[in-house]
Design a protein around this motif. Structure first.
Motif, PDB file in Angstrom:
ATOM      1  N   ARG A 137       0.740  -1.450  -0.234  1.00  0.00           N
ATOM      2  CA  ARG A 137      -0.268  -0.226   0.082  1.00  0.00           C
ATOM      3  C   ARG A 137       0.971   0.935   0.383  1.00  0.00           C
ATOM      4  N   LEU A 138       2.145   1.302   0.574  1.00  0.00           N
ATOM      5  CA  LEU A 138       2.951   2.117   0.823  1.00  0.00           C
ATOM      6  C   LEU A 138       3.428   2.946  -1.254  1.00  0.00           C
ATOM      7  N   ASP A 139       4.124   1.189  -1.173  1.00  0.00           N
ATOM      8  CA  ASP A 139       4.548   1.616  -2.904  1.00  0.00           C
ATOM      9  C   ASP A 139       5.711   2.719  -2.710  1.00  0.00           C
ATOM     10  N   ALA A 140       6.920   2.961  -1.780  1.00  0.00           N
ATOM     11  CA  ALA A 140       7.590   4.297  -1.597  1.00  0.00           C
ATOM     12  C   ALA A 140       7.876   4.327  -3.366  1.00  0.00           C
ATOM     13  N   VAL A 141       8.502   3.868  -3.801  1.00  0.00           N
ATOM     14  CA  VAL A 141       9.112   3.819  -5.429  1.00  0.00           C
ATOM     15  C   VAL A 141       8.083   4.341  -6.607  1.00  0.00           C
ATOM     16  N   LEU A 142       7.092   4.110  -6.366  1.00  0.00           N
ATOM     17  CA  LEU A 142       5.830   4.636  -7.369  1.00  0.00           C
ATOM     18  C   LEU A 142       5.597   6.445  -6.783  1.00  0.00           C
ATOM     19  N   GLU A 143       5.567   6.463  -5.510  1.00  0.00           N
ATOM     20  CA  GLU A 143       5.158   7.148  -5.091  1.00  0.00           C
ATOM     21  C   GLU A 143       6.397   8.691  -5.177  1.00  0.00           C
ATOM     22  N   TYR A 144       7.606   8.026  -4.846  1.00  0.00           N
ATOM     23  CA  TYR A 144       8.366   9.302  -5.450  1.00  0.00           C
ATOM     24  C   TYR A 144       8.770   9.186  -6.774  1.00  0.00           C
ATOM     25  N   HIS A 145       8.750   8.878  -7.439  1.00  0.00           N
ATOM     26  CA  HIS A 145       8.501   8.982  -8.965  1.00  0.00           C
ATOM     27  C   HIS A 145       7.130   9.621  -9.469  1.00  0.00           C
ATOM     28  N   ASP A 146       6.304   9.129  -9.004  1.00  0.00           N
ATOM     29  CA  ASP A 146       5.110  10.803  -9.518  1.00  0.00           C
ATOM     30  C   ASP A 146       5.366  12.251  -9.004  1.00  0.00           C
ATOM     31  N   ASN A 147       5.345  12.189  -7.484  1.00  0.00           N
ATOM     32  CA  ASN A 147       5.538  12.956  -6.923  1.00  0.00           C
ATOM     33  C   ASN A 147       7.192  13.941  -8.193  1.00  0.00           C
ATOM     34  N   ILE A 148       7.781  13.213  -8.140  1.00  0.00           N
ATOM     35  CA  ILE A 148       9.302  14.426  -9.321  1.00  0.00           C
ATOM     36  C   ILE A 148       8.375  14.641  -9.856  1.00  0.00           C
ATOM     37  N   LEU A 149       7.671  13.451 -11.251  1.00  0.00           N
ATOM     38  CA  LEU A 149       6.904  13.977 -12.334  1.00  0.00           C
ATOM     39  C   LEU A 149       6.348  14.989 -11.966  1.00  0.00           C
ATOM     40  N   SER A 150       5.691  15.364 -11.325  1.00  0.00           N
ATOM     41  CA  SER A 150       4.342  16.226 -10.983  1.00  0.00           C
ATOM     42  C   SER A 150       4.988  17.389 -11.254  1.00  0.00           C
ATOM     43  N   ILE A 151       6.522  17.555 -10.373  1.00  0.00           N
ATOM     44  CA  ILE A 151       6.833  18.900 -10.124  1.00  0.00           C
ATOM     45  C   ILE A 151       7.466  18.922 -11.168  1.00  0.00           C
ATOM     46  N   TRP A 152       8.192  18.389 -12.276  1.00  0.00           N
ATOM     47  CA  TRP A 152       8.566  18.743 -13.653  1.00  0.00           C
ATOM     48  C   TRP A 152       7.301  19.511 -14.414  1.00  0.00           C
ATOM     49  N   ASN A 153       6.328  17.981 -13.809  1.00  0.00           N
ATOM     50  CA  ASN A 153       5.507  18.948 -15.533  1.00  0.00           C
ATOM     51  C   ASN A 153       4.750  20.198 -14.620  1.00  0.00           C
ATOM     52  N   LYS A 154       4.642  20.462 -13.451  1.00  0.00           N
ATOM     53  CA  LYS A 154       3.844  21.643 -12.902  1.00  0.00           C
ATOM     54  C   LYS A 154       4.092  22.655 -13.342  1.00  0.00           C
ATOM     55  N   GLY A 155       5.554  22.825 -13.854  1.00  0.00           N
ATOM     56  CA  GLY A 155       6.207  23.872 -13.878  1.00  0.00           C
ATOM     57  C   GLY A 155       6.668  24.002 -15.233  1.00  0.00           C
ATOM     58  N   ASN A 156       5.527  23.101 -16.094  1.00  0.00           N
ATOM     59  CA  ASN A 156       5.875  22.550 -17.380  1.00  0.00           C
ATOM     60  C   ASN A 156       7.196  23.482 -17.630  1.00  0.00           C
ATOM     61  N   CYS A 157       7.850  22.520 -17.621  1.00  0.00           N
ATOM     62  CA  CYS A 157       9.599  22.409 -17.661  1.00  0.00           C
ATOM     63  C   CYS A 157       9.912  22.301 -19.094  1.00  0.00           C
ATOM     64  N   HIS A 158       9.512  20.931 -19.698  1.00  0.00           N
ATOM     65  CA  HIS A 158       9.483  20.545 -20.829  1.00  0.00           C
ATOM     66  C   HIS A 158       9.212  21.469 -22.499  1.00  0.00           C
ATOM     67  N   ALA A 159       8.396  22.273 -22.460  1.00  0.00           N
ATOM     68  CA  ALA A 159       8.149  23.914 -22.880  1.00  0.00           C
ATOM     69  C   ALA A 159       9.670  24.734 -23.065  1.00  0.00           C
ATOM     70  N   CYS A 160      10.514  24.393 -22.276  1.00  0.00           N
ATOM     71  CA  CYS A 160      12.188  25.018 -21.803  1.00  0.00           C
ATOM     72  C   CYS A 160      12.895  24.473 -23.038  1.00  0.00           C
ATOM     73  N   TYR A 161      12.327  23.424 -23.813  1.00  0.00           N
ATOM     74  CA  TYR A 161      13.315  21.838 -23.979  1.00  0.00           C
ATOM     75  C   TYR A 161      12.793  22.272 -25.251  1.00  0.00           C
ATOM     76  N   ASP A 162      13.849  21.662 -26.181  1.00  0.00           N
ATOM     77  CA  ASP A 162      13.589  21.256 -27.742  1.00  0.00           C
ATOM     78  C   ASP A 162      13.727  19.459 -27.822  1.00  0.00           C
ATOM     79  N   TRP A 163      13.452  18.832 -27.460  1.00  0.00           N
ATOM     80  CA  TRP A 163      13.780  17.319 -27.736  1.00  0.00           C
ATOM     81  C   TRP A 163      13.810  16.780 -28.595  1.00  0.00           C
ATOM     82  N   SER A 164      13.896  17.175 -29.777  1.00  0.00           N
ATOM     83  CA  SER A 164      14.221  16.508 -30.639  1.00  0.00           C
ATOM     84  C   SER A 164      15.400  15.907 -30.845  1.00  0.00           C
ATOM     85  N   GLN A 165      16.333  15.829 -30.332  1.00  0.00           N
ATOM     86  CA  GLN A 165      17.896  15.381 -30.125  1.00  0.00           C
ATOM     87  C   GLN A 165      18.087  14.473 -29.527  1.00  0.00           C
TER      88      GLN A 165
END
Length: 281
Positions: free
Chosen positions: A108-136
């Motif tokens: 029920r704790l599922d710590a690994v997945l929780e930490y992954h989702d939390n960090i991913l949430s911070i990155w996505n909340k800041g729209n950080c993908h929009a800062c970069y060109d991901w074609s390379q």
């Protein structure tokens, strides 16, 4: 006898050459297998340990660059390492058992997945993908982000340098007006799509908000725009007060006080009086 030893020698030599050839083939196959599967000799524990280190690195970086927000620009390496190691955990196998079956979705704790989702949430909340060109293969800052950073630095440098040399903020506003307008207009083009500001990298949004706050509140450079607003509010207040003023003047200065009292008695009362007068007569 000599011929016998010669034959025996050639047999031994041939067997040694044959064993060496087999060993070389096995070594080559082993190397090629390791090259084709980099996780072949990696244990699940080592992947988990590296995953924890990369998660800690990104967490520290995001906190260090939380104010002013430079998370997207400064923490890209930590983010890539973290996501890559999570993918390794999903694909790695040790002794025929997938690593993800050991650490992910097992309680029920599922710590690994929780930490992954939390960090991913911070990155996505800041729209950080929009800062970069991901074609390379390796993401780099997009041309829009680079250009914004350039004109943002120009505007900031202008304000800081003029603050040191100018005697009042009005001179700073006048000297840096063109740089500020250039920055503000370009930012508006970035948020002109249907999504608006929610589609812009958070580093850019925070930089623009900080610059606008300094420009309008600290330097008070928007006082030119404030004068028409004050005039408009005063006019609106005067127009709204005119009806009240009209009725006050009409009440105390008009002929309404001289109007006769009308219908002092009700019709019901008049009917009763008439009936009584008829009986008396």
């Amino acid at each position: 006898m000599a011929a016998y030893y010669s034959v025996l020698f050639f047999i031994l030599l041939y067997s040694m050459i044959l064993k060496a050839d087999i060993y070389n083939k096995e070594a080559t196959n082993t190397v090629s297998l390791m090259m084709s599967d980099p996780l072949n000799n990696v244990t699940c524990d080592s992947i988990l340990n590296e995953f924890a280190e990369y998660a800690a690195d990104f967490t520290k970086c995001s906190i260090m660059y939380a104010r002013p927000v430079r998370l997207c620009e400064k923490c890209i390496d930590q983010y890539i390492n973290f996501t890559k190691k999570y993918k390794d955990m999903l694909t790695a196998v040790e002794n025929g058992k997938p690593c993800k079956s050991v650490y992910i979705s097992q309680d029920r704790l599922d710590a690994v997945l929780e930490y992954h989702d939390n960090i991913l949430s911070i990155w996505n909340k800041g729209n950080c993908h929009a800062c970069y060109d991901w074609s390379q293969a390796v993401p780099v800052l997009s041309n829009e982000t680079k250009y914004f950073i350039t004109i943002f630095q120009e505007t900031t440098s202008c304000i800081e340098e003029n603050n040191k040399t100018c005697t009042n903020s009005s001179q700073v506003c006048a000297n840096c007006m063109q740089d500020y307008l250039k920055l503000d207009n370009y930012y508006k083009t970035l948020s002109a799509d249907a999504i608006g500001v929610d589609s812009i990298c958070m580093d850019i949004v925070d930089s623009m908000n900080t610059t606008r706050s300094t420009w309008s509140k600290t330097l008070n450079c928007c006082k030119i725009r404030r004068t028409p607003e004050i005039i408009f509010l005063c006019c609106a207040g005067i127009i709204s007060a005119l009806p009240l003023f009209y009725y006050v003047v009409l009440r105390y200065c008009g002929p309404i006080r001289d109007f006769p009292n009308v219908l002092k008695q009700s019709r019901f009362k008049q009917t009763i009086l008439r009936s009584l007068n008829g009986r008396i007569n």
